[in-house]
Write a protein that holds these residues in place. Structure first.
Motif, PDB file in Angstrom:
ATOM      1  N   TYR A   1      -3.471  19.332   5.249  1.00 24.88           N
ATOM      2  CA  TYR A   1      -3.286  18.440   5.968  1.00 24.88           C
ATOM      3  C   TYR A   1      -3.051  17.151   5.002  1.00 24.88           C
ATOM      4  O   TYR A   1      -3.075  16.146   5.692  1.00 24.88           O
ATOM      5  N   ALA A   2      -3.752  17.738   3.734  1.00 17.53           N
ATOM      6  CA  ALA A   2      -4.011  16.558   3.142  1.00 17.53           C
ATOM      7  C   ALA A   2      -2.625  16.327   2.208  1.00 17.53           C
ATOM      8  O   ALA A   2      -1.720  16.929   2.097  1.00 17.53           O
ATOM      9  N   PRO A   3      -2.160  14.737   2.091  1.00 18.77           N
ATOM     10  CA  PRO A   3      -0.976  14.742   2.042  1.00 18.77           C
ATOM     11  C   PRO A   3      -0.752  14.985   0.116  1.00 18.77           C
ATOM     12  O   PRO A   3      -1.700  14.884  -0.378  1.00 18.77           O
ATOM     13  N   PRO A   4       1.009  14.927   0.263  1.00 16.32           N
ATOM     14  CA  PRO A   4       1.246  14.877  -1.215  1.00 16.32           C
ATOM     15  C   PRO A   4       0.851  13.767  -2.547  1.00 16.32           C
ATOM     16  O   PRO A   4       0.241  12.493  -1.948  1.00 16.32           O
TER      17      PRO A   4
ATOM     18  N   VAL B   1       0.785  -1.167  -0.375  1.00 13.10           N
ATOM     19  CA  VAL B   1      -0.121  -0.454  -0.134  1.00 13.10           C
ATOM     20  C   VAL B   1       1.053   1.356   0.012  1.00 13.10           C
ATOM     21  O   VAL B   1       2.050   1.261   0.353  1.00 13.10           O
ATOM     22  N   PRO B   2       0.114   2.583  -0.187  1.00 12.29           N
ATOM     23  CA  PRO B   2       0.995   3.580  -0.117  1.00 12.29           C
ATOM     24  C   PRO B   2       1.440   3.808   1.199  1.00 12.29           C
ATOM     25  O   PRO B   2       1.024   4.229   1.574  1.00 12.29           O
ATOM     26  N   ASP B   3       2.909   4.046   1.730  1.00 15.27           N
ATOM     27  CA  ASP B   3       3.365   4.739   2.157  1.00 15.27           C
ATOM     28  C   ASP B   3       2.793   6.221   2.583  1.00 15.27           C
ATOM     29  O   ASP B   3       4.261   6.670   2.424  1.00 15.27           O
ATOM     30  N   VAL B   4       1.831   6.905   2.932  1.00 18.75           N
ATOM     31  CA  VAL B   4       1.388   7.651   2.960  1.00 18.75           C
ATOM     32  C   VAL B   4       2.096   8.727   3.647  1.00 18.75           C
ATOM     33  O   VAL B   4       3.321   9.372   3.160  1.00 18.75           O
ATOM     34  N   ALA B   5       2.735   8.121   4.857  1.00 22.91           N
ATOM     35  CA  ALA B   5       3.340   8.641   6.652  1.00 22.91           C
ATOM     36  C   ALA B   5       4.520   9.062   5.702  1.00 22.91           C
ATOM     37  O   ALA B   5       5.034   9.943   5.944  1.00 22.91           O
ATOM     38  N   ARG B   6       5.129   8.612   4.544  1.00 26.79           N
ATOM     39  CA  ARG B   6       7.219   9.477   4.089  1.00 26.79           C
ATOM     40  C   ARG B   6       6.671   9.696   2.632  1.00 26.79           C
ATOM     41  O   ARG B   6       7.511   9.876   1.779  1.00 26.79           O
ATOM     42  N   ALA B   7       5.163  10.121   2.192  1.00 22.71           N
ATOM     43  CA  ALA B   7       5.212  10.723   0.554  1.00 22.71           C
ATOM     44  C   ALA B   7       5.434  11.759   0.725  1.00 22.71           C
ATOM     45  O   ALA B   7       5.984  12.892   1.840  1.00 22.71           O
ATOM     46  N   THR B   8       6.485  12.222  -0.433  1.00 31.15           N
ATOM     47  CA  THR B   8       6.859  13.381  -0.445  1.00 31.15           C
ATOM     48  C   THR B   8       6.066  13.937  -1.597  1.00 31.15           C
ATOM     49  O   THR B   8       5.438  13.306  -2.521  1.00 31.15           O
ATOM     50  N   GLU B   9       6.685  15.148  -1.760  1.00 27.28           N
ATOM     51  CA  GLU B   9       6.354  16.070  -3.447  1.00 27.28           C
ATOM     52  C   GLU B   9       7.387  15.152  -4.315  1.00 27.28           C
ATOM     53  O   GLU B   9       6.572  15.563  -5.493  1.00 27.28           O
ATOM     54  N   ASP B  10       7.895  14.488  -3.901  1.00 29.77           N
ATOM     55  CA  ASP B  10       8.697  13.818  -5.491  1.00 29.77           C
ATOM     56  C   ASP B  10       8.397  12.215  -5.430  1.00 29.77           C
ATOM     57  O   ASP B  10       8.671  11.711  -6.291  1.00 29.77           O
ATOM     58  N   GLY B  11       7.820  12.077  -4.480  1.00 29.38           N
ATOM     59  CA  GLY B  11       7.333  10.464  -4.888  1.00 29.38           C
ATOM     60  C   GLY B  11       6.844   9.923  -3.338  1.00 29.38           C
ATOM     61  O   GLY B  11       6.838  10.458  -2.480  1.00 29.38           O
TER      62      GLY B  11
ATOM     63  N   ASP C   1       2.625   5.867  18.170  1.00 32.05           N
ATOM     64  CA  ASP C   1       3.011   5.134  16.619  1.00 32.05           C
ATOM     65  C   ASP C   1       2.204   6.412  15.630  1.00 32.05           C
ATOM     66  O   ASP C   1       1.485   6.170  14.563  1.00 32.05           O
ATOM     67  N   MET C   2       2.370   7.890  16.540  1.00 29.87           N
ATOM     68  CA  MET C   2       1.360   9.146  15.102  1.00 29.87           C
ATOM     69  C   MET C   2       2.436   9.738  14.616  1.00 29.87           C
ATOM     70  O   MET C   2       3.019  10.869  14.945  1.00 29.87           O
ATOM     71  N   GLY C   3       1.935   9.483  13.232  1.00 29.95           N
ATOM     72  CA  GLY C   3       2.528   9.712  12.086  1.00 29.95           C
ATOM     73  C   GLY C   3       1.292  11.192  11.743  1.00 29.95           C
ATOM     74  O   GLY C   3       0.805  11.362  12.521  1.00 29.95           O
ATOM     75  N   PRO C   4       2.321  11.483  10.482  1.00 35.55           N
ATOM     76  CA  PRO C   4       1.354  12.687   9.774  1.00 35.55           C
ATOM     77  C   PRO C   4      -0.340  12.838   9.370  1.00 35.55           C
ATOM     78  O   PRO C   4      -0.645  11.115   9.355  1.00 35.55           O
ATOM     79  N   PHE C   5      -0.964  12.986  10.037  1.00 33.86           N
ATOM     80  CA  PHE C   5      -2.748  13.276   9.971  1.00 33.86           C
ATOM     81  C   PHE C   5      -2.865  12.150   8.412  1.00 33.86           C
ATOM     82  O   PHE C   5      -4.088  11.993   8.352  1.00 33.86           O
ATOM     83  N   GLY C   6      -2.252  13.285   7.665  1.00 35.55           N
ATOM     84  CA  GLY C   6      -2.337  12.515   5.887  1.00 35.55           C
ATOM     85  C   GLY C   6      -2.989  11.562   5.988  1.00 35.55           C
ATOM     86  O   GLY C   6      -4.317  10.544   5.178  1.00 35.55           O
TER      87      GLY C   6
END
Length: 428
Positions: A228-231, A54-64, A161-166
């Motif tokens: 706060y929406a993810p990239p 699944v997409p790793d939303v917590a570690r996603a960036t504008e680059d990928g 384990d609190m990651g980004p809200f997105g």
């Protein structure tokens, strides 16, 4: 320093809580009728499932964004085999994500499941942050009444384990759908007694957000554009009108309970999106909720026009209404990592938590029994004068109601004060 000058929590920090009882299963003498435990002795076990690639939303960036395997821990309560000795404990983390506490309840750890039965499945989904034990009082109580209950630890959303809200915005409804599939497909003794084709979802705060999206309420353009929406437009998976959203609603889910659901206060949904929900819905809220916004929760109640729904309100309660277990004794002390006592994460300044838990157990029991077990006798517990202040107690000495009696079914005289229970039908 004099006692009256001691900072809040300091005196409790000096008080040793080593033998704290921390019971999650207390039933007050004034609890409504259906709060009482059911006839089943129950077991509890811990399971782990993996959502692969699944997409790793917590570690996603504008680059990928990369894919990963999402490990999900689930606590499962179930009717146990005859002769099981009731009672056991849980090791859980406090809100600070560091302090371990022992909770005491009715379930026997890893007990053999009942020899036979087909018990409906109930999923429980915590807030942000939370964990699988936050609503353990409700999970245990429901299981004693003949349900298999699976409470989820949502990665990137637990105390430790609190990651980004997105990540929570993207993953919450998909975690719920995934655990439903895994629990319904169990090939073991617990699976043998689980009716995975008859299910419900109970969600608190962000768990309520997830349950509404799972039920078909797609996110608006406005909400998906918030900071706060993810990239990588990852939140599009839950967008109104998307194919991925259309695939989420599951006919196995026969009822949804959303406690203090977050989202309408940030325009996550509009009336059109909420009108897509056709699953029976119970909303539970504190009348002064300033996290999810009480008026926003009322909007959900008004705008889910394609289904019958209820709204239970605890007047003057805040966001902690109904869902959290009683604050563990250790939470009364100041946490070094937080800098304050995590007591406020569990408690309400006005309402007693056990009281709210018991009322919630009562209404959730009636709602689930009606929709998952077709127990039509439970409908009378949901057919009430909307404002308990307007309900009239007029009964004979033996308890027989007179014609003018309109008091809430299952409640003792004067015990429904401060509550409202409203119902709207399809099309209203």
């Amino acid at each position: 320093m004099k006692n009256d000058q001691v900072p809040v929590g300091r005196r409790d920090a000096d008080r040793a809580p080593a033998m704290a009882e921390n019971r999650i299963d207390r039933i007050r003498p004034d609890a409504p009728e259906l709060a009482a435990p059911g006839d089943h002795v129950i077991g509890v076990t811990t399971m782990s499932f993996t959502r692969e690639a699944v997409p790793d939303v917590a570690r996603a960036t504008e680059d990928g964004v990369e894919e990963y395997d999402r490990e999900i821990t689930v606590e499962v309560w179930y009717p146990a085999a005859e002769g099981t000795e009731a009672g056991g404990s849980y090791t859980a983390l406090l809100r600070d994500g560091v302090t371990e506490v022992q909770l005491r309840g009715r379930a026997a750890r890893d007990a053999a499941p009942a020899a036979q039965g087909a018990f409906p499945l109930v999923l429980v989904s915590h807030g942000y942050p939370g964990n699988r034990f936050l609503m353990s009082h409700l999970a245990e109580n429901i299981a004693t009444k003949g349900y298999v209950v699976a409470s989820i630890d949502h990665p990137d959303s637990t105390y430790d384990d609190m990651g980004p809200f997105g990540s929570t915005l993207v993953n919450r409804p998909h975690d719920q759908a995934f655990v439903l599939d895994r629990m319904a497909g169990l090939d073991d003794p617990i699976g043998a007694i689980t009716d995975g084709d008859t299910a419900a979802v109970i969600g608190y705060s962000m768990g309520g957000y997830g349950a509404l999206v799972l039920s078909g309420a797609g996110l608006t353009d406005t909400f998906r554009a918030l900071p706060y929406a993810p990239p990588q437009q990852l939140l599009e998976i839950n967008a109104m009108g998307s194919e991925t959203l259309a695939a989420l609603p599951d006919e196995r889910v026969r009822a949804v309970v959303a406690i203090g659901p977050w989202g309408r206060n940030r325009e996550a949904w509009d009336a059109e999106g909420l009108s897509a929900i056709d699953t029976p819905l119970m909303l539970i809220a504190g009348g002064v909720d300033d996290v999810s916004g009480y008026e926003a929760i009322r909007s959900i109640f008004m705008e889910t026009t394609r289904t019958e729904r209820h709204l239970l309100t605890f007047d003057n309660a805040n966001h902690n209404a109904a869902a959290p277990m009683p604050a563990p004794e250790e939470s009364w002390a100041v946490s070094e990592s937080l800098g304050y006592a995590p007591f406020d994460h569990y408690a309400d300044p006005v309402w007693d938590t056990v009281r709210m838990n018991n009322i919630t157990q009562h209404f959730v029991t009636a709602f689930l029994d009606l929709h998952l077990k077709s127990d039509t006798a439970k409908a009378e517990y949901l057919d009430l004068v909307p404002d308990s202040a307007d309900a009239v107690w007029d009964r004979a000495e033996d308890g027989t109601p007179h014609e003018t009696d309109t008091y809430w079914t299952g409640f003792a005289n004067r015990s429904a004060k401060g509550l409202r229970f409203e119902t709207r039908n399809v099309g209203q």
